[in-house]
Design an enzyme around this catalytic site. Structure first.
Site, PDB file in Angstrom:
ATOM      1  CB  VAL A 114      -0.967   0.012   1.212  1.00 19.78           C
ATOM      2  CG1 VAL A 114      -1.970  -1.125   1.112  1.00 19.78           C
ATOM      3  CG2 VAL A 114      -0.219  -0.037   2.548  1.00 19.78           C
ATOM      4  CG  HIS A 130      -3.753  -5.788   0.163  1.00 16.45           C
ATOM      5  ND1 HIS A 130      -2.737  -6.478   0.777  1.00 16.45           N
ATOM      6  CD2 HIS A 130      -4.641  -6.738  -0.242  1.00 16.45           C
ATOM      7  CE1 HIS A 130      -2.987  -7.780   0.752  1.00 16.45           C
ATOM      8  NE2 HIS A 130      -4.126  -7.964   0.133  1.00 16.45           N
ATOM      9  CB  CYS A 161     -15.994  13.070   2.776  1.00 13.31           C
ATOM     10  SG  CYS A 161     -16.770  12.984   1.141  1.00 13.31           S
ATOM     11  CB  CYS A 164     -20.870  14.168   2.528  1.00 17.58           C
ATOM     12  SG  CYS A 164     -19.811  12.988   3.384  1.00 17.58           S
ATOM     13  N   GLY A 200       8.941 -11.430  -3.076  1.00 15.87           N
ATOM     14  CA  GLY A 200       8.881 -10.810  -1.750  1.00 15.87           C
ATOM     15  C   GLY A 200       7.533 -10.893  -1.077  1.00 15.87           C
ATOM     16  CB  THR A 201       4.301 -12.030  -1.720  1.00 16.82           C
ATOM     17  OG1 THR A 201       3.131 -12.526  -1.057  1.00 16.82           O
ATOM     18  CG2 THR A 201       4.544 -12.850  -2.961  1.00 16.82           C
ATOM     19  CG  ASN A 226      10.225 -14.587   0.176  1.00 16.59           C
ATOM     20  OD1 ASN A 226      11.002 -14.331   1.092  1.00 16.59           O
ATOM     21  ND2 ASN A 226       8.942 -14.315   0.235  1.00 16.59           N
ATOM     22  CB  ALA A 244      12.648  -8.124  -4.062  1.00 16.00           C
TER      23      ALA A 244
HETATM   24 ZN    ZN Z   1     -18.668  11.806   1.727  1.00 16.95          ZN
END
Ligand code: ZN
Length: 256
Positions: A114, A130, A161, A164, A200-201, A226, A244
């Protein structure tokens, strides 16, 4: 004593040469990446003992229930993670894979990471199973599309947000949540390839762990890179027990 990988390439049928030959002959290459690809950049795994933050484990914070209970606490943890990742740089593994996606229009990179280090080096056709630390979405699901926010520190805390005014949440997949369907579909489709590299997992988290087996069942030559033994090590066609960045750098340097 084990020889260093780069000292022993050139020996007939050396695993690196086998990988190079397979890649050169492939029409379609798919690469699955995990935490080990970001390890050389210094990105912590955020799991296990090294990932502790104020005595919380990832499993205590990366859930919808934890966010419901205390969104500021969860956002503070993500703020800490974003700060750590912002201070890192992509490494040779990210560079090589970005080059491959530019060189081969049929090369797909699927990542479980991520941190978006693949994004920073311009990887084409990246599939992110992910999500991303750098994207946010509306916790109330008001219909606003997810947005990118790379500010460190996060401001305001907790973020809101823009549509909203309700709470924003990190654009990552939490424990107990489904992976983004569109990305899973692309990942499964990319299993129909000639060479599938798992890099690498840990190959523990599904469905990512199943992708290498799926590729193999569809006739792909499967390669694992790995330094640790994983649940798929024994069943891939070729296993390189190397970090890696070292392994991909070496393979790339030998491609014609
Ligand atoms: Zn919103």
């Amino acid at each position: 004593m084990a020889s260093h990988l780069s000292d022993i390439v050139g020996v007939p049928n050396h695993p690196v040469d086998v990988a190079v030959a397979r890649l050169e002959a492939a029409r379609r290459v798919t690469v699955l990446t995990g935490a080990g690809v970001s390890a050389a950049s210094g990105v912590p795994t955020f799991r296990g003992a090294g990932g502790l933050w104020r005595d919380y484990r990832a499993e205590d914070l990366a859930t919808p229930e934890a966010f419901e209970r205390d969104p500021v606490l969860v956002w503070e943890w993500y703020g800490w993670r974003r700060r750590l990742v912002a201070a890192t740089r992509p490494n040779a593994a990210h560079d090589v894979l970005a080059r491959w996606t530019a060189r081969w229009p049929t090369c797909t990179v699927i990542t479980q990471n991520v941190d978006d280090l693949h994004v920073r080096v311009g990887t084409a056709r990246l599939v992110r199973l992910h999500g991303s630390l750098w994207e946010l979405s509306c916790w109330q699901r008001c219909g606003a599309p997810a947005w990118r926010d790379e500010r460190v520190p996060i401001d305001p805390m907790p973020p809101r947000c823009p549509a909203c005014g309700g709470l924003a949440r990190p654009g990552v997949v939490w424990f107990g949540e489904a992976l983004p369907a569109g990305e899973v579909e692309k990942a499964v489709e990319a299993c129909a390839c000639d060479v599938f590299l798992s890099v690498g997992t840990s190959s523990v988290v599904y469905p990512a762990a199943g992708l290498v087996q799926q590729a193999r069942s569809q006739g792909a030559f499967t390669i694992e890179i790995n330094p640790e033994v994983t649940p798929v090590t024994a069943s891939v066609d070729l296993a390189l027990a190397e970090p890696a960045d070292a392994a991909l750098g070496l393979i790339d340097s030998r491609l014609r």
